[in-house]
Scaffold this active site. Structure first.
Site, PDB file in Angstrom:
ATOM      1  N   ARG A  24       0.837  -1.207   0.000  1.00 46.32           N
ATOM      2  CA  ARG A  24       0.000   0.000   0.000  1.00 46.32           C
ATOM      3  C   ARG A  24       0.869   1.254   0.000  1.00 46.32           C
ATOM      4  O   ARG A  24       0.556   2.236  -0.645  1.00 46.32           O
ATOM      5  CB  ARG A  24      -0.963   0.015   1.202  1.00 46.32           C
ATOM      6  N   TYR A  46     -16.391  18.376 -14.876  1.00 47.18           N
ATOM      7  CA  TYR A  46     -16.797  16.964 -14.949  1.00 47.18           C
ATOM      8  C   TYR A  46     -17.894  16.709 -13.914  1.00 47.18           C
ATOM      9  O   TYR A  46     -17.706  17.020 -12.732  1.00 47.18           O
ATOM     10  CB  TYR A  46     -15.566  16.090 -14.676  1.00 47.18           C
ATOM     11  N   ASP A  64      -7.297  19.577 -14.836  1.00 46.77           N
ATOM     12  CA  ASP A  64      -7.702  18.251 -15.302  1.00 46.77           C
ATOM     13  C   ASP A  64      -7.464  18.238 -16.813  1.00 46.77           C
ATOM     14  O   ASP A  64      -8.194  18.857 -17.579  1.00 46.77           O
ATOM     15  CB  ASP A  64      -9.170  17.999 -14.961  1.00 46.77           C
ATOM     16  N   LYS A  89      -8.572   6.943 -19.322  1.00 44.36           N
ATOM     17  CA  LYS A  89      -8.905   7.407 -20.661  1.00 44.36           C
ATOM     18  C   LYS A  89      -7.709   7.212 -21.591  1.00 44.36           C
ATOM     19  O   LYS A  89      -7.305   6.089 -21.800  1.00 44.36           O
ATOM     20  CB  LYS A  89      -9.393   8.857 -20.578  1.00 44.36           C
TER      21      LYS A  89
END
Ligand code: PLP
Length: 374
Positions: free
Chosen positions: A47, A99, A171, A196
């Site tokens: 982690r 978004y 972004d 994406k």
């Protein structure tokens, strides 16, 4: 080195244990301590740090031109981590067409933190300056934006923010690290949904935060990632890194196809408007020419007619896939207002497309037949 070279080499070297050219996937959750109690290679528990994650972070920092990167389990996990780093009561500015799920973070997770958020026309530096308050800490930018592909002038907004001592985050998911370089224009940090274009194959969800310089929001996001556990799996990192190798070449193909399709739609009698920054008619075209190397693979268009006309076109496509998301090899089409829900301002006759890597002529033929009324 240019981006094509960095995309293939940054963060990797042949595996020291086997000389494998393609990195192995390190699924181990834990790593052996040396007899002295130290971790000889710096890895202790997956982690906190994992070899596949480190490779991806080094590669993406290099490809975006930043000093350091943190990868997360999704694009939204990046936003959540950044927002967690703010102080209760801080003021945030974001684009009025941000978004749609970004707004939900403020509206549905953090109301108790009493943030003040104003949604402004981010393409207009004067409007942004007018909306500043003494406690504005974060200016969130998204360019090109969804679904009208609005273009924010990055250098101008960076200048407004610098004077106000606010941190800017762009972004850049639609823009990709290939087409625009927000950090070079003075933006502090860049976010991508690596789901994406960066992953590029519609098979892995992820996000990345890349910074130009050390700052407290980046350090707090690092804590959310490592201690809060917003981490991607080793397999996710491996898949995403594989995607990065071909990113610059794929993006070129997306852009070429999109330009041809935009020109085809712009002269089609069944089309009311095309929203693509590569078209001279687009309001952000001049700014896009200044800050982008090409105009990307995303566009939207409005059919002549109503919601049902648009739904009919989406129903008749044969090569395009009716799906949300973007940036993969398949071309996608979607009726955006349906996704965004009843409060959306997206026009009901609008279809959004992610132009894929199929042959542009085939895609044009497909849209042509879908646009003919039955
Ligand atoms: C998809 C997307 C996101 C969210 O990313 P996830 O990986 O789905 O969490 C954020 N911003 C933009 C512009 C996107 O397209």
């Amino acid at each position: 080195m240019k981006i094509e070279t960095r995309a293939v080499h940054a963060g990797r070297r042949p595996d020291p244990a086997t000389s494998a050219v393609t990195p192995p996937i390190h699924m181990s959750t834990t790593f052996e301590r040396g007899a002295d109690g130290e971790y000889p290679l710096g890895f202790g528990y997956s982690r906190e740090e994992n070899p596949n994650r480190v490779m991806l972070e080094q590669c993406l920092a290099s490809v975006e031109g930043g000093t350091e990167a943190l990868v997360f389990s999704s694009g939204q996990a990046v936003s959540t981590a950044l927002i967690q780093g703010l102080e209760p009561g801080d003021h945030v500015l974001a684009p009025n067409d941000v978004y749609y799920c970004w707004k939900k973070i403020f509206a549905e997770i953090f109301p108790k933190w009493d943030f003040a958020v104003d949604y402004v026309d981010m393409t207009d530096p004067a409007a942004v300056r007018a909306a500043l308050r003494p406690n504005t800490r974060l200016i969130w930018i998204e360019t090109p934006s969804n679904p009208l592909l609005k273009i924010t002038p990055l250098a101008a907004i960076a200048e407004v923010a610098r004077k106000a001592n606010a941190i800017t985050v762009c972004d850049s998911t639609f823009g990709t690290p290939v087409l625009q370089h927000p950090l070079d224009l003075g933006i502090d940090m860049v976010v991508h949904s690596t789901t994406k274009y960066i992953g590029g194959h519609s098979d892995v969800v992820g996000g990345v935060l890349i910074t130009r310089h050390q700052n407290y929001l980046f350090e707090r996001a690092r804590k959310s990632q490592r201690f809060g556990g917003l981490v991607p799996s080793p397999l996710d990192c491996w898949l995403t890194l594989r995607g990065v190798s071909t990113l610059p070449w794929r993006v070129r193909g997306h852009c070429e196809n999109a330009m041809r399709i935009a020109r085809f739609l712009a002269q089609h009698p069944g089309v009311e408007a095309v929203h693509y920054p590569g078209l001279e008619s687009h309001p952000g075209h001049q700014t896009a020419c200044q800050q982008m190397e090409a105009f990307g693979g995303m566009m939207s268009f409005q059919v002549k007619g109503c919601k049902d006309t648009a739904m009919g076109v989406a129903a008749r496509v044969r090569i395009f896939t009716r799906a949300t998301s973007l940036g993969g090899p398949h071309s996608f089409i979607e009726h955006r207002a349906s996704i965004e829900g009843p409060k959306t301002k997206t026009p009901p006759n609008l279809l959004r497309m992610s132009i894929g890597l199929e042959n542009a002529g085939d895609l044009i033929d497909d849209l042509d037949q879908a646009l003919k009324s039955p």
